[in-house]
Design a protein around this motif. Structure first.
Motif, PDB file in Angstrom:
ATOM      1  N   ASP A  82       0.828  -1.204   0.000  1.00  0.00           N
ATOM      2  CA  ASP A  82       0.000   0.000   0.000  1.00  0.00           C
ATOM      3  C   ASP A  82       0.867   1.261   0.000  1.00  0.00           C
ATOM      4  N   TRP A 140       0.760   3.915  -3.142  1.00  0.00           N
ATOM      5  CA  TRP A 140       0.253   5.266  -2.933  1.00  0.00           C
ATOM      6  C   TRP A 140       1.317   6.311  -3.220  1.00  0.00           C
ATOM      7  N   SER A 153       1.657   9.108  -6.388  1.00  0.00           N
ATOM      8  CA  SER A 153       1.680  10.551  -6.167  1.00  0.00           C
ATOM      9  C   SER A 153       2.940  11.207  -6.730  1.00  0.00           C
TER      10      SER A 153
END
Length: 201
Positions: A57, A61, A65
């Motif tokens: 995760d 993530w 970004s």
């Protein structure tokens, strides 16, 4: 009179001569989620640890970004290396032009992969340290990161493809903070990969 129980039919698919192919992963019924194909053999994933889930995760993530707009980031998505190898990196960065938002896409071509990330599990140690990096390098995937669990803390082993040898060379091992400029600028606090309650600090 007792009757011997009838032997049940095997539930696992029997491989054809020469092993399974990359296309078979989409055709075989009832395969467990995240089944991979390595050297023509089906590889089933064991239940994952909390560290593994948090690490995947975290990288999904943060990479999403930080990646340039023409890249896309996916977790647990298979890539085509050759007819007998269709591994599933824990996270993968690919060129955006190969992504189809339709329902039928189940894999990406290896030549579109910029970075493959594997989070090592107890059952995947040899695959992630030996088998997969060799295959990723042969497929000319330019960047490979291997994430190890060191007593609840992440250690990221970063590799870059050496064009003249066609093999990976180590860029470094990062603990605590990870700062690299390729395949794009990344500055990560690896201590964030921990429980929300702060255990394992």
């Amino acid at each position: 009179m007792s009757v011997a129980p009838k032997a049940s039919e095997p539930t696992w698919p029997t491989p054809p001569k020469g092993g399974w192919t990359a296309d078979d992963l989409d055709r075989l019924p009832n395969l467990p989620p995240h089944t991979e194909l390595i050297d023509g053999s089906l590889v089933f994933v064991s239940p994952q640890t909390a560290f593994h889930e948090r690490a995947v995760d975290f990288f999904k993530w943060h990479l999403q970004s930080l990646a340039p707009e023409d890249y896309e980031v996916f977790r647990e998505f298979t890539i085509d290396i050759d007819r007998q190898n269709r591994p599933e990196p824990d996270a993968v960065v690919v060129r955006g032009d190969v992504v189809d938002d339709g329902p039928g896409q189940t894999r990406f071509p290896a030549e579109a992969v910029i970075l493959a990330v594997e989070v090592v599990s107890e059952d995947s140690v040899s695959r992630d340290r030996e088998t997969k990096p060799l295959k990723y390098a042969r497929a000319k995937i330019p960047h490979y990161w291997r994430v190890e669990n060191e007593d609840g803390r992440a250690a990221v082993h970063v590799f870059e493809l050496e064009p003249t040898t066609g093999s990976y060379t180590s860029v470094g091992i990062f603990r605590g903070r990870m700062k690299v400029e390729a395949p794009f600028s990344v500055d990560l606090d690896l201590t964030e990969i921990r429980t929300r309650h702060g255990k394992g600090k």
